[in-house]
Design a protein around this motif. Structure first.
Motif, PDB file in Angstrom:
ATOM      1  N   LEU A   8      24.462 -56.992 -36.079  1.00  0.00           N
ATOM      2  CA  LEU A   8      25.245 -58.306 -35.123  1.00  0.00           C
ATOM      3  C   LEU A   8      24.527 -59.803 -35.461  1.00  0.00           C
ATOM      4  CD1 LEU A   8      24.069 -55.491 -33.249  1.00  0.00           C
ATOM      5  CD2 LEU A   8      23.257 -57.095 -31.101  1.00  0.00           C
ATOM      6  N   ALA A   9      25.473 -60.314 -35.551  1.00  0.00           N
ATOM      7  CA  ALA A   9      25.508 -61.625 -36.780  1.00  0.00           C
ATOM      8  C   ALA A   9      26.060 -62.705 -36.153  1.00  0.00           C
ATOM      9  CB  ALA A   9      26.589 -61.232 -37.639  1.00  0.00           C
ATOM     10  N   VAL A  34      29.267 -56.312 -35.417  1.00  0.00           N
ATOM     11  CA  VAL A  34      29.143 -56.371 -34.395  1.00  0.00           C
ATOM     12  C   VAL A  34      28.905 -58.242 -34.002  1.00  0.00           C
ATOM     13  CG1 VAL A  34      28.687 -56.469 -31.999  1.00  0.00           C
ATOM     14  CG2 VAL A  34      28.288 -54.881 -33.495  1.00  0.00           C
ATOM     15  N   PRO A  35      30.007 -58.882 -34.645  1.00  0.00           N
ATOM     16  CA  PRO A  35      29.764 -60.646 -34.573  1.00  0.00           C
ATOM     17  C   PRO A  35      29.578 -60.854 -33.429  1.00  0.00           C
ATOM     18  CG  PRO A  35      31.568 -59.630 -36.104  1.00  0.00           C
ATOM     19  CD  PRO A  35      31.109 -58.528 -35.449  1.00  0.00           C
ATOM     20  N   LEU A  36      29.349 -61.241 -32.661  1.00  0.00           N
ATOM     21  CA  LEU A  36      28.122 -62.790 -31.235  1.00  0.00           C
ATOM     22  C   LEU A  36      29.168 -63.648 -31.715  1.00  0.00           C
ATOM     23  CD1 LEU A  36      24.682 -61.744 -30.950  1.00  0.00           C
ATOM     24  CD2 LEU A  36      26.885 -60.142 -30.178  1.00  0.00           C
ATOM     25  N   GLU A  37      30.470 -63.357 -29.953  1.00  0.00           N
ATOM     26  CA  GLU A  37      30.829 -64.677 -30.312  1.00  0.00           C
ATOM     27  C   GLU A  37      29.865 -65.386 -29.382  1.00  0.00           C
ATOM     28  OE1 GLU A  37      32.918 -67.120 -31.595  1.00  0.00           O
ATOM     29  OE2 GLU A  37      33.706 -65.748 -31.637  1.00  0.00           O
ATOM     30  N   LEU A  38      30.619 -67.026 -29.657  1.00  0.00           N
ATOM     31  CA  LEU A  38      29.307 -68.388 -28.337  1.00  0.00           C
ATOM     32  C   LEU A  38      30.182 -68.573 -27.309  1.00  0.00           C
ATOM     33  CD1 LEU A  38      27.226 -70.093 -31.497  1.00  0.00           C
ATOM     34  CD2 LEU A  38      26.984 -68.194 -29.734  1.00  0.00           C
ATOM     35  N   PHE A  72      21.449 -60.657 -37.638  1.00  0.00           N
ATOM     36  CA  PHE A  72      21.414 -61.884 -38.363  1.00  0.00           C
ATOM     37  C   PHE A  72      22.006 -63.000 -38.172  1.00  0.00           C
ATOM     38  CE2 PHE A  72      24.389 -64.124 -41.456  1.00  0.00           C
ATOM     39  CZ  PHE A  72      23.021 -63.551 -42.847  1.00  0.00           C
ATOM     40  N   GLY A  73      20.822 -64.029 -38.656  1.00  0.00           N
ATOM     41  CA  GLY A  73      21.851 -65.146 -38.364  1.00  0.00           C
ATOM     42  C   GLY A  73      22.063 -66.333 -39.057  1.00  0.00           C
ATOM     43  N   HIS A  74      23.379 -66.995 -39.336  1.00  0.00           N
ATOM     44  CA  HIS A  74      23.307 -68.421 -40.488  1.00  0.00           C
ATOM     45  C   HIS A  74      23.159 -69.557 -39.985  1.00  0.00           C
ATOM     46  CE1 HIS A  74      24.147 -70.424 -44.470  1.00  0.00           C
ATOM     47  NE2 HIS A  74      24.884 -70.822 -43.575  1.00  0.00           N
ATOM     48  N   SER A  75      21.747 -70.431 -40.660  1.00  0.00           N
ATOM     49  CA  SER A  75      21.650 -71.877 -39.957  1.00  0.00           C
ATOM     50  C   SER A  75      21.696 -71.883 -38.498  1.00  0.00           C
ATOM     51  CB  SER A  75      22.880 -72.708 -40.298  1.00  0.00           C
ATOM     52  OG  SER A  75      22.343 -74.296 -40.352  1.00  0.00           O
ATOM     53  N   MET A  76      22.693 -72.835 -37.809  1.00  0.00           N
ATOM     54  CA  MET A  76      21.562 -72.602 -36.281  1.00  0.00           C
ATOM     55  C   MET A  76      22.031 -71.310 -35.493  1.00  0.00           C
ATOM     56  SD  MET A  76      23.834 -73.899 -32.971  1.00  0.00           S
ATOM     57  CE  MET A  76      25.564 -72.571 -33.018  1.00  0.00           C
ATOM     58  N   GLY A  77      22.895 -69.948 -35.777  1.00  0.00           N
ATOM     59  CA  GLY A  77      22.501 -68.457 -35.914  1.00  0.00           C
ATOM     60  C   GLY A  77      21.442 -67.924 -35.831  1.00  0.00           C
TER      61      GLY A  77
END
Length: 239
Positions: A8-9, A34-38, A72-77
Motif C-alpha cells: 500500500l503506497a 495498491v496506491p491509496l488515493e486521497l 509505504f509513504g513518501h514525505s506527507m505520505g
C-alpha cells in the motif's frame, strides 16, 4: 507457494496515487501494488480535499486490508502511513508486516511552522526547490491552479499534525532517505525511536525526490525487503 504481499503506497503532498503508476510495471507479480488515493484528486477528484491530519487518517483507515500488507509513504505520505499504523495498533486493527517511510523526518521532529506560508509564490518555490513537479504543469494555468490548491490543502494537513508521546510501535520500520534532501540527518534517524522492532535506513543519492531520480535502485531495495517478509510468511504457514 509463498503468498502475494500487498504494498500500500501513500503519495506525497500535492500528488495523487498516479505517482506510483510506473511501479506496477517494475515490481514482481507476487507484489500487489495498491496506491491509496486521497480525496480531491485522481479517481477521487469529485470529493472535497481534506485539510486535517486526524480526519484524513480516519478517512483512509478502512482501506487497510486484512491480508498481509506493507505500508509505504513518501514525505506527507510517510506521516499518514505512520498515523494509520498508530490508529491500527490502538484499535486492534490489521497491522502491516512493516512500515516503510521515505523522504520524511520522524514524527517527533516535524516543524508545523514549516507549512504555515501558503501563498502561491511560496508554494511554487517549494515545488521548484524539491524538483518533483514538471515546469509544464506550472506553466499551464488550470493545472497550476489545481496543483497549488491540492498542495495548500496538504500543507494544512501537515500543519495540523501534532505529535503525541506514546509507546513505540511493535513492527519493523524501514526508512528511505536522500543524501541531498534538506531534512536534517538526525531527524531521519530519529525514526528509530518509533519502534521496538527491527529498524533499517537506506540512503540514496539525490534530493527529496530520490525515489524518482533513482527509481530502479529504490525498487530493488524494496523488493529485497519484501522477499524477506514474504519468506517469513511462507515459513509461518503450516504445511
Amino acid at each position: 507457494m509463498p503468498p502475494v504481499v500487498d504494498l500500500l503506497a501513500l503519495p506525497c503532498a500535492g500528488a495523487s496515487a498516479t505517482m506510483y503508476a510506473r511501479w506496477r510495471l517494475m515490481l514482481p507479480d507476487w507484489v500487489r501494488l495498491v496506491p491509496l488515493e486521497l480525496p480531491g484528486r485522481g479517481t477521487r477528484m469529485a470529493e472535497p480535499l481534506i485539510e486535517d491530519f486526524g480526519r484524513l487518517v480516519r478517512e483512509l483507515y478502512p482501506s487497510l486490508p486484512a491480508r498481509p500488507y506493507v505500508l509505504f509513504g513518501h514525505s506527507m505520505g510517510a506521516l499518514l502511513a505512520h498515523g494509520l499504523v498508530r490508529r491500527a495498533q490502538a484499535s486492534g486493527g490489521p497491522l502491516p508486516l512493516a512500515l516503510w517511510v521515505s523522504g520524511s523526518p520522524a514524527p517527533a521532529c516535524r516543524d508545523p511552522l514549516r507549512y504555515q506560508v501558503l501563498d502561491d509564490d511560496a508554494l511554487i518555490a517549494d515545488l521548484r526547490r524539491h524538483g518533483g513537479t514538471p515546469e509544464a504543469v506550472l506553466a499551464h494555468p488550470d493545472l497550476r491552479r489545481l496543483t497549488l490548491d491540492t498542495l495548500a490543502a496538504d500543507y494544512r494537513v501537515c500543519a495540523s499534525y501534532r505529535h503525541a508521546s506514546s509507546l513505540p510501535l511493535s513492527l519493523p520500520i524501514r526508512v528511505l532517505a536522500g543524501r541531498a534532501d534538506d531534512i536534517a540527518p538526525d531527524h531521519i534517524t530519529a525514526w528509530r525511536l518509533e519502534t521496538t522492532a527491527a529498524f533499517d535506513i537506506d540512503w540514496f543519492d539525490g534530493g527529496h525526490f530520490f525515489i524518482r531520480q533513482h527509481e530502479a535502485a529504490v525498487l530493488a531495495t524494496l523488493v529485497r525487503a519484501l522477499e524477506t517478509l514474504r519468506e517469513g510468511l511462507h515459513r509461518a504457514v503450516p504445511c
